[in-house]
Scaffold this active site. Structure first.
Site, PDB file in Angstrom:
ATOM      1  N   ARG A   1       0.828  -1.201   0.000  1.00  0.00           N
ATOM      2  CA  ARG A   1       0.000   0.000   0.000  1.00  0.00           C
ATOM      3  C   ARG A   1       0.863   1.252   0.000  1.00  0.00           C
ATOM      4  O   ARG A   1       0.456   2.302  -0.515  1.00  0.00           O
ATOM      5  CB  ARG A   1      -0.939   0.001   1.210  1.00  0.00           C
ATOM      6  CG  ARG A   1      -1.757   1.278   1.343  1.00  0.00           C
ATOM      7  CD  ARG A   1      -3.005   1.068   2.195  1.00  0.00           C
ATOM      8  NE  ARG A   1      -2.694   0.502   3.479  1.00  0.00           N
ATOM      9  CZ  ARG A   1      -2.295   1.185   4.551  1.00  0.00           C
ATOM     10  NH1 ARG A   1      -2.116   2.494   4.466  1.00  0.00           N
ATOM     11  NH2 ARG A   1      -2.085   0.582   5.699  1.00  0.00           N
TER      12      ARG A   1
ATOM     13  N   LYS B   1      -4.245   7.565 -19.215  1.00  0.00           N
ATOM     14  CA  LYS B   1      -4.372   8.131 -20.547  1.00  0.00           C
ATOM     15  C   LYS B   1      -3.119   7.851 -21.386  1.00  0.00           C
ATOM     16  O   LYS B   1      -2.819   6.709 -21.688  1.00  0.00           O
ATOM     17  CB  LYS B   1      -4.667   9.623 -20.439  1.00  0.00           C
ATOM     18  CG  LYS B   1      -5.751   9.986 -19.414  1.00  0.00           C
ATOM     19  CD  LYS B   1      -7.068   9.264 -19.621  1.00  0.00           C
ATOM     20  CE  LYS B   1      -8.221   9.880 -18.852  1.00  0.00           C
ATOM     21  NZ  LYS B   1      -8.201   9.683 -17.383  1.00  0.00           N
TER      22      LYS B   1
ATOM     23  N   TYR C   1     -11.054  18.986 -15.599  1.00  0.00           N
ATOM     24  CA  TYR C   1     -11.787  17.723 -15.731  1.00  0.00           C
ATOM     25  C   TYR C   1     -12.934  17.735 -14.722  1.00  0.00           C
ATOM     26  O   TYR C   1     -12.762  18.165 -13.577  1.00  0.00           O
ATOM     27  CB  TYR C   1     -10.831  16.565 -15.472  1.00  0.00           C
ATOM     28  CG  TYR C   1     -11.521  15.249 -15.179  1.00  0.00           C
ATOM     29  CD1 TYR C   1     -12.408  14.688 -16.094  1.00  0.00           C
ATOM     30  CD2 TYR C   1     -11.280  14.579 -13.988  1.00  0.00           C
ATOM     31  CE1 TYR C   1     -13.055  13.497 -15.821  1.00  0.00           C
ATOM     32  CE2 TYR C   1     -11.902  13.377 -13.711  1.00  0.00           C
ATOM     33  CZ  TYR C   1     -12.795  12.842 -14.624  1.00  0.00           C
ATOM     34  OH  TYR C   1     -13.435  11.663 -14.340  1.00  0.00           O
TER      35      TYR C   1
ATOM     36  N   ASP D   1      -1.962  19.682 -13.854  1.00  0.00           N
ATOM     37  CA  ASP D   1      -2.348  18.397 -14.434  1.00  0.00           C
ATOM     38  C   ASP D   1      -1.812  18.378 -15.860  1.00  0.00           C
ATOM     39  O   ASP D   1      -2.295  19.093 -16.731  1.00  0.00           O
ATOM     40  CB  ASP D   1      -3.873  18.264 -14.414  1.00  0.00           C
ATOM     41  CG  ASP D   1      -4.354  16.918 -14.953  1.00  0.00           C
ATOM     42  OD1 ASP D   1      -3.619  16.278 -15.740  1.00  0.00           O
ATOM     43  OD2 ASP D   1      -5.472  16.517 -14.594  1.00  0.00           O
TER      44      ASP D   1
END
Length: 398
Positions: A55, A203, A108, A178
């Site tokens: 994790r 992406k 976004y 971003d």
């Protein structure tokens, strides 16, 4: 330092020391043996580097982080299970009740929704500066983060990153960009003064539509804090197999981006001349308002093209008539995709907010893949003919 294409292939990866495997192995394990009581204590105290629990860190994931830090020119990077996991981890690491995040719209839809709804619930002030010109006047003593995209999703607006960095730094405010649409192939925000870079690795970094992921890259001290708070506490960890797929995808990123950019330019030029298209958003076109800034801070104009049709009905007919472009959200795949942002990626935003950001009912976003551009143009031509036949075409803009 090796050149970009070389680093895309080699950074973060080396033959496995145990087996000699050339490809980085998938370390499919939840936990790591630390061998002794004393070493375990040192690892958990941070006095010794090593893996404890997947994790927080995993060797396959770490190879991807090192590769992205190299490509973005960052001291370090932290990977996540998605782009939104990266956004939320950064926000919850940096912001406290009463702090302010200032953003430059549009974003976004998921990111803007997270800012306006989730962060608002935790007492964080969220402000849209509206423009770079308004940024300095918008910043306040409470501002801790300036957040933006360039090109923006889905209208491909261009922001001057060097100017944003200058203004924010003068006020002691951290900046995050971003960089999903541009990728480090086209824009490296840290070189322009930005503090942190974020990607939805789903992406272009992955590039094949088969892996979810996100990544932050920036100063090591901040990345350490994000790992130990935003990642460890929120738990949005990247899986080892997804990291393996992303490592493989990034190796071909420079080659794919060349094809994406070339194809998108051809598509944009075609659409700009079509009488049924009211407006084309693509920073590579001289008519784009941000073209001069894009030329200065980008090494190519990207693979996204957005077009305005007269109405929602026209957009629907157009999309339903496409054959090579698949109707789907996301972007950056080798295959071309098309979507209607107002009813998909930005559907949760209030209609008035969408309209203010330019996300009109007639807007269609195209993610241009690596297919032959002439075949894509033929597909668009057919779909536009069907849309014109079904819905009257209004006057063209510009």
């Amino acid at each position: 330092m090796k050149r970009f294409r070389t680093r895309a292939v080699h950074a973060g990866q080396r033959p496995d020391p145990l087996t000699g495997a050339h490809a980085t192995p998938v370390y499919s394990t939840s936990t790591f043996a630390y061998g002794s009581f004393e070493r375990g204590a040192r690892l958990f105290e941070g006095e010794e580097a090593g893996f404890i629990y997947s994790r927080i860190g995993n060797p396959t994931v770490r190879a991807f982080e090192e590769k992205m830090a190299s490509l973005e020119g960052a001291e370090d990077a932290v990977a996540f299970s998605s782009g939104m996991a990266a956004v939320s981890a950064l926000a919850f690491t940096l912001l406290r009740p009463g702090d302010e995040v200032v953003y430059l719209a549009p974003l976004y839809g998921g990111t803007e929704g997270f800012f306006l709804e989730t962060l608002h619930k935790f007492g964080v002030i969220v402000t849209d500066a509206g423009s770079v010109e308004n940024l300095e006047a918008t910043l306040s003593p409470a501002t801790k983060l300036v957040y933006l995209e360039t090109p923006t999703n889905p209208t491909l607006r261009i922001y001057d990153l060097a100017e944003v960095a200058r203004v924010a730094r003068a006020h002691g405010v951290l900046t995050c960009v971003d960089n999903t649409f541009a990728t480090p192939c086209l824009t490296r925000p840290l070189e322009l003064g930005i503090d942190v870079v974020l990607h939805s690795a789903t992406k272009y970094l992955g590039g094949h539509g088969d892996a979810l992921g996100g990544v932050l890259a920036g100063p090591k001290e901040l990345m350490d804090a994000v790992r130990m708070e935003g990642l460890r506490h929120l738990g949005g960890s990247l899986g080892a197999f997804e990291a393996f797929l992303l490592l493989r995808g990034v190796k071909t990123l420079p080659l794919r981006m060349e094809a994406h950019c070339a194809g998108a330019m051809r598509v944009a030029e075609y659409l700009a001349k079509h009488p049924a298209v009211r407006r084309v958003h693509y920073p590579g076109l001289p008519s784009h308002p941000g073209h001069a800034v894009a030329r200065r801070q980008m090494q190519g104009f990207g693979g996204l093209v957005s077009l305005e049709l007269p109405s929602r009905e026209a957009a629907g007919v157009f999309l339903d008539s496409l054959e090579l472009f698949t109707q789907a959200v996301s972007l950056g795949d080798v295959e071309s995709l098309a979507t209607h942002p107002a009813s998909t990626t930005h559907q949760l935003l209030e209609p008035a907010l969408r309209e203010r950001h330019g996300v009109s009912e007639g807007l269609v976003r195209l993610s241009v893949g690596v297919e032959d551009p002439e075949d894509l143009i033929a597909d668009l031509e057919h779909a536009l003919e069907r849309a014109v036949q079904a819905v009257p075409v209004g006057p063209r803009e510009g």
